[in-house]
Motif scaffolding. Structure first.
Motif, PDB file in Angstrom:
ATOM      1  N   LEU A  67      27.177  58.332  76.258  1.00 25.96           N
ATOM      2  CA  LEU A  67      27.624  56.944  76.273  1.00 25.96           C
ATOM      3  C   LEU A  67      27.690  56.447  77.707  1.00 25.96           C
ATOM      4  O   LEU A  67      27.897  57.221  78.655  1.00 25.96           O
ATOM      5  CB  LEU A  67      29.004  56.807  75.628  1.00 25.96           C
ATOM      6  N   LEU A  68      27.525  55.125  77.857  1.00 28.46           N
ATOM      7  CA  LEU A  68      27.609  54.472  79.154  1.00 28.46           C
ATOM      8  C   LEU A  68      28.660  53.366  79.105  1.00 28.46           C
ATOM      9  O   LEU A  68      28.812  52.689  78.081  1.00 28.46           O
ATOM     10  CB  LEU A  68      26.260  53.857  79.544  1.00 28.46           C
ATOM     11  N   VAL A  69      29.342  53.167  80.212  1.00 30.34           N
ATOM     12  CA  VAL A  69      30.272  52.043  80.306  1.00 30.34           C
ATOM     13  C   VAL A  69      29.457  50.763  80.453  1.00 30.34           C
ATOM     14  O   VAL A  69      28.539  50.684  81.273  1.00 30.34           O
ATOM     15  CB  VAL A  69      31.217  52.202  81.513  1.00 30.34           C
ATOM     16  N   ALA A  70      29.767  49.755  79.651  1.00 30.64           N
ATOM     17  CA  ALA A  70      29.063  48.474  79.745  1.00 30.64           C
ATOM     18  C   ALA A  70      29.276  47.879  81.143  1.00 30.64           C
ATOM     19  O   ALA A  70      30.354  48.027  81.736  1.00 30.64           O
ATOM     20  CB  ALA A  70      29.561  47.509  78.683  1.00 30.64           C
ATOM     21  N   PRO A  71      28.272  47.225  81.704  1.00 30.58           N
ATOM     22  CA  PRO A  71      28.366  46.752  83.098  1.00 30.58           C
ATOM     23  C   PRO A  71      29.433  45.705  83.360  1.00 30.58           C
ATOM     24  O   PRO A  71      29.808  45.489  84.513  1.00 30.58           O
ATOM     25  CB  PRO A  71      26.959  46.192  83.364  1.00 30.58           C
ATOM     26  N   ASP A  72      29.931  45.027  82.316  1.00 32.59           N
ATOM     27  CA  ASP A  72      30.950  43.990  82.541  1.00 32.59           C
ATOM     28  C   ASP A  72      32.372  44.495  82.352  1.00 32.59           C
ATOM     29  O   ASP A  72      33.324  43.707  82.374  1.00 32.59           O
ATOM     30  CB  ASP A  72      30.697  42.798  81.613  1.00 32.59           C
ATOM     31  N   VAL A  73      32.546  45.805  82.197  1.00 32.85           N
ATOM     32  CA  VAL A  73      33.866  46.377  81.920  1.00 32.85           C
ATOM     33  C   VAL A  73      34.547  46.783  83.221  1.00 32.85           C
ATOM     34  O   VAL A  73      33.951  47.430  84.090  1.00 32.85           O
ATOM     35  CB  VAL A  73      33.751  47.587  80.982  1.00 32.85           C
ATOM     36  N   THR A  74      35.798  46.371  83.369  1.00 34.28           N
ATOM     37  CA  THR A  74      36.624  46.797  84.501  1.00 34.28           C
ATOM     38  C   THR A  74      37.907  47.420  83.970  1.00 34.28           C
ATOM     39  O   THR A  74      38.274  47.252  82.807  1.00 34.28           O
ATOM     40  CB  THR A  74      36.984  45.602  85.411  1.00 34.28           C
ATOM     41  N   GLU A  75      38.582  48.133  84.852  1.00 34.33           N
ATOM     42  CA  GLU A  75      39.834  48.788  84.488  1.00 34.33           C
ATOM     43  C   GLU A  75      40.963  48.239  85.355  1.00 34.33           C
ATOM     44  O   GLU A  75      40.793  48.034  86.558  1.00 34.33           O
ATOM     45  CB  GLU A  75      39.724  50.301  84.683  1.00 34.33           C
ATOM     46  N   ALA A  76      42.112  47.993  84.724  1.00 40.32           N
ATOM     47  CA  ALA A  76      43.298  47.547  85.447  1.00 40.32           C
ATOM     48  C   ALA A  76      44.438  48.514  85.158  1.00 40.32           C
ATOM     49  O   ALA A  76      44.672  48.868  83.998  1.00 40.32           O
ATOM     50  CB  ALA A  76      43.694  46.131  85.022  1.00 40.32           C
ATOM     51  N   ARG A  77      45.128  48.947  86.237  1.00 41.60           N
ATOM     52  CA  ARG A  77      46.271  49.862  86.094  1.00 41.60           C
ATOM     53  C   ARG A  77      47.529  49.181  86.629  1.00 41.60           C
ATOM     54  O   ARG A  77      47.510  48.596  87.713  1.00 41.60           O
ATOM     55  CB  ARG A  77      46.007  51.173  86.838  1.00 41.60           C
ATOM     56  N   HIS A  78      48.599  49.284  85.865  1.00 46.73           N
ATOM     57  CA  HIS A  78      49.865  48.655  86.247  1.00 46.73           C
ATOM     58  C   HIS A  78      50.906  49.758  86.453  1.00 46.73           C
ATOM     59  O   HIS A  78      51.143  50.577  85.564  1.00 46.73           O
ATOM     60  CB  HIS A  78      50.327  47.694  85.151  1.00 46.73           C
ATOM     61  N   LEU A  79      51.506  49.745  87.653  1.00 47.57           N
ATOM     62  CA  LEU A  79      52.503  50.754  87.993  1.00 47.57           C
ATOM     63  C   LEU A  79      53.816  50.074  88.343  1.00 47.57           C
ATOM     64  O   LEU A  79      53.836  49.007  88.960  1.00 47.57           O
ATOM     65  CB  LEU A  79      52.051  51.607  89.186  1.00 47.57           C
ATOM     66  N   MET A  80      54.908  50.696  87.948  1.00 44.72           N
ATOM     67  CA  MET A  80      56.219  50.253  88.386  1.00 44.72           C
ATOM     68  C   MET A  80      56.410  50.690  89.838  1.00 44.72           C
ATOM     69  O   MET A  80      55.890  51.730  90.257  1.00 44.72           O
ATOM     70  CB  MET A  80      57.314  50.856  87.500  1.00 44.72           C
ATOM     71  N   PRO A  81      57.132  49.925  90.641  1.00 43.62           N
ATOM     72  CA  PRO A  81      57.338  50.312  92.043  1.00 43.62           C
ATOM     73  C   PRO A  81      57.910  51.724  92.166  1.00 43.62           C
ATOM     74  O   PRO A  81      58.880  52.090  91.498  1.00 43.62           O
ATOM     75  CB  PRO A  81      58.349  49.271  92.541  1.00 43.62           C
ATOM     76  N   GLY A  82      57.248  52.524  93.007  1.00 43.23           N
ATOM     77  CA  GLY A  82      57.694  53.892  93.247  1.00 43.23           C
ATOM     78  C   GLY A  82      57.101  54.916  92.322  1.00 43.23           C
ATOM     79  O   GLY A  82      57.232  56.129  92.566  1.00 43.23           O
ATOM     80  N   SER A 116      52.031  52.735  84.146  1.00 40.88           N
ATOM     81  CA  SER A 116      52.719  52.535  82.870  1.00 40.88           C
ATOM     82  C   SER A 116      51.804  51.867  81.856  1.00 40.88           C
ATOM     83  O   SER A 116      52.001  52.004  80.643  1.00 40.88           O
ATOM     84  CB  SER A 116      53.964  51.670  83.073  1.00 40.88           C
ATOM     85  N   VAL A 117      50.788  51.144  82.345  1.00 45.68           N
ATOM     86  CA  VAL A 117      49.827  50.471  81.474  1.00 45.68           C
ATOM     87  C   VAL A 117      48.436  50.607  82.088  1.00 45.68           C
ATOM     88  O   VAL A 117      48.253  50.393  83.285  1.00 45.68           O
ATOM     89  CB  VAL A 117      50.165  48.971  81.295  1.00 45.68           C
ATOM     90  N   ILE A 118      47.458  50.981  81.263  1.00 45.40           N
ATOM     91  CA  ILE A 118      46.049  51.001  81.671  1.00 45.40           C
ATOM     92  C   ILE A 118      45.285  50.118  80.698  1.00 45.40           C
ATOM     93  O   ILE A 118      45.409  50.270  79.474  1.00 45.40           O
ATOM     94  CB  ILE A 118      45.458  52.425  81.649  1.00 45.40           C
ATOM     95  N   GLU A 119      44.514  49.189  81.231  1.00 45.84           N
ATOM     96  CA  GLU A 119      43.750  48.261  80.395  1.00 45.84           C
ATOM     97  C   GLU A 119      42.275  48.289  80.760  1.00 45.84           C
ATOM     98  O   GLU A 119      41.916  48.380  81.936  1.00 45.84           O
ATOM     99  CB  GLU A 119      44.268  46.826  80.559  1.00 45.84           C
ATOM    100  N   LEU A 120      41.435  48.179  79.738  1.00 40.90           N
ATOM    101  CA  LEU A 120      40.012  47.951  79.924  1.00 40.90           C
ATOM    102  C   LEU A 120      39.729  46.494  79.576  1.00 40.90           C
ATOM    103  O   LEU A 120      40.206  45.997  78.555  1.00 40.90           O
ATOM    104  CB  LEU A 120      39.184  48.872  79.027  1.00 40.90           C
ATOM    105  N   ARG A 121      38.954  45.819  80.420  1.00 35.03           N
ATOM    106  CA  ARG A 121      38.697  44.404  80.228  1.00 35.03           C
ATOM    107  C   ARG A 121      37.201  44.112  80.265  1.00 35.03           C
ATOM    108  O   ARG A 121      36.478  44.645  81.116  1.00 35.03           O
ATOM    109  CB  ARG A 121      39.396  43.583  81.322  1.00 35.03           C
ATOM    110  N   GLN A 122      36.767  43.265  79.336  1.00 39.90           N
ATOM    111  CA  GLN A 122      35.380  42.800  79.333  1.00 39.90           C
ATOM    112  C   GLN A 122      35.273  41.524  80.144  1.00 39.90           C
ATOM    113  O   GLN A 122      36.081  40.610  79.998  1.00 39.90           O
ATOM    114  CB  GLN A 122      34.911  42.516  77.901  1.00 39.90           C
ATOM    115  N   GLY A 123      34.246  41.443  80.971  1.00 37.79           N
ATOM    116  CA  GLY A 123      34.031  40.248  81.762  1.00 37.79           C
ATOM    117  C   GLY A 123      33.243  39.180  81.042  1.00 37.79           C
ATOM    118  O   GLY A 123      33.243  38.013  81.442  1.00 37.79           O
TER     119      GLY A 123
END
Length: 502
Positions: free
Chosen positions: A410-425, A430-437
């Protein structure tokens, strides 16, 4: 009863249409030259129903492009001598013979609008000239019942939604001014374009002639009557789906009102279309559907489609009966300041109440006569979308691939990005998201294992190798990890985040 138009219907003629097209081409009556002529701000204002900024911008311009802009784009009478000079090949007599204008004294009064319309599809960028009836701004009043609409928002939505496939035979049901037939004709051997309005068919045929499109067969009739016994590889329809009370005094506009009660027109199409599809054939339409007495519109729509047929419904918005009524009353040119507004609103709300309607949905419907396990997707998407036709095609292809099992790579589609959300420290997100452009612009939450799997999908390792490495990394049994990941991976393939490797 709403009055019908007092303007003649167009009289398509291939010779005169070719002459008119030659004159329009020589004058460079195209979107960009017109915007340069009167400015982007004035051009945008016309889209909001204001032509005064354009008139001010070209008030002292008697050139050919300005003359044709006022005549065809704004729908304003022009001096006969100026029109004759701007159309040297066709002439004023030819324009009158096409039914696009009439001579009144020493002026030429337009009977129709004729505007350049840009388009973008899988085959590239282009532009057509599209003739349609004079709009509210040009008429300075309400539309007649037999009004033939130009390229509106629904037309552009359907054009973006149609799956870009090459086909032998296509059908545009309810063609209107013919814009969908022109688009589909770029990827079809032949197109049949139907409409219950002879006036609309006249415009559609004229527009095909103006743009040199010769593979469209125009037929008069209601719904599928003109193509009884015939099958098509692609059916598209922007039908008159607006839900209108069947009450005396409520205007019935042919371009938006199919003459049936509630959402019966959409139901009729959805039930009848499968009989006209070839094996692998696709039918697509825009429509409204009612939620009634605790049964959602999406559930009602799904029940209309045989279980062995592929169905993909995307609901883009849902309105209350009040909001829906106000929308379409205003669309007809009536505002709350007008005396007719309250009686119309009452008629709409009474009509909805009689059927127990609690909401009205709008969206896209795709049917396919496929092979194997049927696709059944019924969903709501409120976010902005783009290039929907290609996204639908990819979704259909993914369904077909998954029917045979997960691909080995499998290949990651070229318009896909990843976003990671961390609490300070924190070191771990705490959250990982995959997003289509692009496409449906979906966002999905994933855990660390699935994020790791997606990050490794570069085509170098197989699915089995990646999952095995993750099992070692997270120190979990391979069978347990696979049981958790496999349905999630299939979902990412289905939604276009992951695509089959080579």
């Amino acid at each position: 009863m709403t009055a019908v138009s007092d303007a003649p219907a167009p009289v398509p003629d291939p010779v005169r249409s070719a002459r008119l097209a030659a004159d329009l081409d020589a004058a460079d009556l195209r979107s960009d030259p017109l915007r340069q002529l009167w400015g982007t701000e004035a051009d945008d204002a016309l889209g909001r129903g204001m032509r005064e900024p354009i008139l001010r911008a070209i008030a002292d311009d008697d050139g050919v492009l300005a003359t044709l802009g006022r005549l065809f784009v704004l729908g304003l009478p022009q001096p006969e001598a100026a029109v004759a000079s701007a159309l040297p090949t066709l002439g004023v007599d030819g324009l009158v013979a096409l039914g696009l204008a009439r001579v009144e004294g020493d002026t030429v009064a337009p009977c129709a609008l004729l505007r350049p319309q840009s388009f973008v599809d899988a085959d590239g960028v282009g532009e057509w000239w599209i003739a349609s009836d004079l709009d509210e701004v040009a008429l300075d009043g309400p539309l007649p019942a037999d009004h033939v609409l130009g390229v509106g928002g629904a037309s552009r939505t359907l054009a973006e939604t149609v799956v870009p496939v090459q086909v032998e035979r296509a059908l545009d049901l309810g063609t209107g001014c013919g814009i969908q037939a022109l688009l589909v004709a770029r990827r079809a051997g032949t197109v049949v374009a139907t409409d219950i309005s002879r006036r609309a068919l006249a415009y559609a045929e004229l527009n095909a002639q103006l743009n040199g499109v010769t593979n469209i067969d125009f037929r008069h009739g209601s719904m599928f009557d003109p193509v009884a016994g015939e099958a098509f590889d692609l059916i598209v329809s922007n039908p008159p789906f607006v839900i209108t009370p069947r009450t005396e005094g409520v205007p019935a506009y042919e371009y938006r009102d199919g003459g049936l009660v509630g959402d019966a027109l959409v139901e009729t199409f959805v039930r009848a279309a499968p009989a006209h599809l070839t094996r692998g054939g696709i039918a697509q339409l825009l429509g409204n559907w009612e939620s009634r007495q605790g049964v959602t519109g999406l559930a009602r729509l799904e029940a209309w489609v045989p279980a062995d047929l592929d169905l993909w419904v995307i609901e883009r918005e849902e309105l209350t009966p009040l909001a829906y009524a106000e929308l379409w009353i205003r669309d007809g040119g009536t505002t709350p300041r007008d005396a007719a507004f309250v009686p119309l609103l009452t008629a709409w709300l009474d009509d909805f109440a009689a059927r127990g309607v609690t909401a009205v949905g709008f969206g896209y419907v795709l049917l396919r006569r496929g092979d194997g396990e049927p696709l059944r997707r019924v969903e709501r998407l409120g976010q902005s979308v783009s290039n929907v036709g290609a996204a639908l095609a990819a979704g259909l292809a993914a369904h077909d691939v998954l029917a045979a099992g997960l691909p080995s790579t499998l290949l990651v589609a070229p318009d896909v990005t990843e976003a990671r959300h961390l609490m300070p420290g924190d070191d771990d997100p705490s959250v990982i998201e995959l997003r289509q452009g692009g496409g449906f612009a979906r966002t999905v939450g994933v855990d660390s294992a699935l994020a790791g799997f997606v990050g490794a999908c570069d085509g170098e390792l197989t699915v089995a190798q990646i999952v095995g490495a993750l099992a070692d990394l997270f120190d979990v049994p391979l069978a347990d990890l696979w049981a958790d990941l496999e349905p999630k991976i299939r979902s990412l393939v289905r939604d276009g985040f992951l695509t089959p490797g080579e």
